[in-house]
Design an enzyme around this catalytic site. Structure first.
Site, mmCIF file in Angstrom:
data_model
loop_
_atom_site.group_PDB
_atom_site.id
_atom_site.type_symbol
_atom_site.label_atom_id
_atom_site.label_comp_id
_atom_site.label_asym_id
_atom_site.label_seq_id
_atom_site.Cartn_x
_atom_site.Cartn_y
_atom_site.Cartn_z
ATOM 1 N N TYR A 152 1.000 -1.243 -0.286
ATOM 2 C CA TYR A 152 0.053 -0.028 0.089
ATOM 3 C C TYR A 152 0.905 1.208 0.084
ATOM 4 C CZ TYR A 152 -3.483 3.503 1.926
ATOM 5 O OH TYR A 152 -4.172 4.695 2.203
HETATM 6 N N1 LIG Z 1 -8.199 3.953 5.800
HETATM 7 C C1 LIG Z 1 -7.587 5.104 6.180
HETATM 8 O O1 LIG Z 1 -7.213 5.174 7.406
HETATM 9 C C2 LIG Z 1 -6.683 5.772 5.028
HETATM 10 C C3 LIG Z 1 -5.710 6.836 5.666
HETATM 11 C C4 LIG Z 1 -5.070 7.864 4.710
HETATM 12 C C5 LIG Z 1 -5.524 7.848 3.459
HETATM 13 N N2 LIG Z 1 -6.284 6.739 2.900
HETATM 14 C C6 LIG Z 1 -6.916 6.789 1.421
HETATM 15 O O2 LIG Z 1 -7.803 7.657 1.169
HETATM 16 C C7 LIG Z 1 -8.581 7.417 0.334
HETATM 17 C C8 LIG Z 1 -10.076 7.265 0.391
HETATM 18 O O3 LIG Z 1 -10.490 6.810 1.544
HETATM 19 P P1 LIG Z 1 -12.028 6.342 1.918
HETATM 20 O O4 LIG Z 1 -12.063 5.706 3.217
HETATM 21 O O5 LIG Z 1 -12.982 7.279 1.195
HETATM 22 O O6 LIG Z 1 -11.993 4.976 0.696
HETATM 23 P P2 LIG Z 1 -13.054 4.031 0.320
HETATM 24 O O7 LIG Z 1 -14.266 4.083 1.162
HETATM 25 O O8 LIG Z 1 -12.384 2.724 0.606
HETATM 26 O O9 LIG Z 1 -13.385 4.350 -1.290
HETATM 27 C C9 LIG Z 1 -12.532 3.931 -2.179
HETATM 28 C C10 LIG Z 1 -13.431 3.741 -3.390
HETATM 29 O O10 LIG Z 1 -12.587 3.391 -4.601
HETATM 30 C C11 LIG Z 1 -13.266 2.515 -5.414
HETATM 31 N N3 LIG Z 1 -12.582 1.776 -6.225
HETATM 32 C C12 LIG Z 1 -11.844 0.655 -5.889
HETATM 33 N N4 LIG Z 1 -11.157 0.071 -6.994
HETATM 34 C C13 LIG Z 1 -11.852 0.592 -8.045
HETATM 35 C C14 LIG Z 1 -11.951 0.411 -9.600
HETATM 36 N N5 LIG Z 1 -10.982 -0.505 -9.945
HETATM 37 N N6 LIG Z 1 -12.370 1.342 -10.489
HETATM 38 C C15 LIG Z 1 -13.262 2.542 -9.836
HETATM 39 N N7 LIG Z 1 -13.042 2.680 -8.504
HETATM 40 C C16 LIG Z 1 -12.750 1.596 -7.671
HETATM 41 C C17 LIG Z 1 -14.009 1.790 -4.503
HETATM 42 O O11 LIG Z 1 -15.035 1.211 -5.001
HETATM 43 P P3 LIG Z 1 -15.875 -0.227 -4.679
HETATM 44 O O12 LIG Z 1 -16.983 -0.111 -3.842
HETATM 45 O O13 LIG Z 1 -16.265 -0.792 -6.243
HETATM 46 O O14 LIG Z 1 -14.560 -1.216 -4.279
HETATM 47 C C18 LIG Z 1 -14.513 2.637 -3.380
HETATM 48 O O15 LIG Z 1 -15.658 3.485 -3.645
HETATM 49 C C19 LIG Z 1 -7.974 6.025 -0.454
HETATM 50 O O16 LIG Z 1 -7.225 6.290 -1.311
HETATM 51 C C20 LIG Z 1 -7.338 5.682 0.977
HETATM 52 O O17 LIG Z 1 -6.102 4.719 0.567
HETATM 53 C C21 LIG Z 1 -7.072 5.909 3.904
#
Ligand SMILES: NC(=O)c1ccc[n+]([C@@H]2O[C@H](COP(=O)([O-])OP(=O)(O)OC[C@H]3O[C@@H](n4cnc5c(N)ncnc54)[C@H](OP(=O)(O)O)[C@@H]3O)[C@@H](O)[C@H]2O)c1
Length: 218
Positions: A131
């Site tokens: 990641y």
């Molecule tokens: N979790 C943490 O603590 C954390 C910390 C810092 C940064 N981040 C980053 O913040 C960002 C957003 O976070 P979040 O919580 O809002 O993420 P999230 O709810 O997991 O949303 C990610 C979205 O990306 C979509 N996606 C995945 N594969 C795809 C594809 N092939 N084509 C089109 N869409 C696709 C997913 O759709 P599906 O529903 O179809 O899978 C989902 O809607 C991410 O980049 C994450 O890595 C996370």
């Protein structure tokens, strides 16, 4: 402003779509699953169905034509393995940036993560390492482009309500958490401040109202 959001059904993206709609901007959420279109529309955005692990940059460029900004808020998500960290967190960002260049959309806000920008710590879990490696590569790809990019690295995300109080600064800042609702507010503010281009910013909860934090980095 017309803003195309990759990962349009993500938790941050849906919050951002609501914020942009409420202030009169036009949001377009990209989803890969047609069953998510209704939720995106419910948030006030247009929806477009693209699987970013299958689409071509030319296809996406057609959608981006006439947009003012791209937000990359997609991610392979919890439960995915190392290959999808590469195919989504890195390659889908590269695809969106390629498409933005082809469509002439200069403004690009990338949601990265704290921890990116340096190699994963020795002994890190394999998926975490993949990641961080993917996020680091996506950042490097964007920095090398002639785009008005801003890289935003939030700390650990929570689903708590917005506090409106943040710490936003160039790295490094101490690790912490931040509600997704505050991340969405910061992205909306960054879109209003193109003078934040070519900055990499880390974000956790803090003491500064978003507007004041934005002043301090603009
Ligand atoms: N979790 C943490 O603590 C954390 C910390 C810092 C940064 N981040 C980053 O913040 C960002 C957003 O976070 P979040 O919580 O809002 O993420 P999230 O709810 O997991 O949303 C990610 C979205 O990306 C979509 N996606 C995945 N594969 C795809 C594809 N092939 N084509 C089109 N869409 C696709 C997913 O759709 P599906 O529903 O179809 O899978 C989902 O809607 C991410 O980049 C994450 O890595 C996370």
């Amino acid at each position: 402003m017309r803003v195309v959001i990759a990962g349009g059904h993500g938790k941050i993206a849906l919050l951002l779509e609501r914020l942009l709609t409420e202030r009169g901007d036009q949001a377009v959420g990209l989803v890969r699953n047609p069953a998510q279109v209704a939720d995106v529309q419910q948030a006030g955005a247009e929806a477009a169905v693209y699987d970013l692990e299958a689409a071509s940059a030319d296809d996406v460029a057609v959608l981006l034509s006439g947009a003012d900004a791209v937000v990359f808020a997609a991610g392979a998500g919890a439960g995915s393995g190392a290959p999808r960290k590469d195919s989504v967190d890195r390659a889908a960002s590269v695809l969106m940036a390629d498409a933005a260049e082809r469509a002439g959309v200069r403004r690009f806000v990338q949601v990265s993560a704290m921890g990116a920008g340096r190699p994963p710590r020795p002994g890190s879990d394999e998926v975490w390492a993949a990641y961080i490696t993917a996020k680091t590569a996506a950042e490097a790809d964007l920095r090398a482009r002639d785009l008005d990019w801003t890289i935003l690295r939030p700390g650990g995300l929570t689903d708590d309500p917005a506090t409106g109080k943040i710490r936003l600064a160039s790295p490094p800042i101490p690790r912490g958490t931040v509600p997704r609702a505050d991340v969405a507010a910061v992205i909306a503010a960054l879109l209003d401040h193109p003078d934040t281009r070519h900055q990499t910013l880390e974000l956790v909860s803090g003491d500064s109202p978003v507007a004041a934090a934005m002043q301090s980095i603009s």
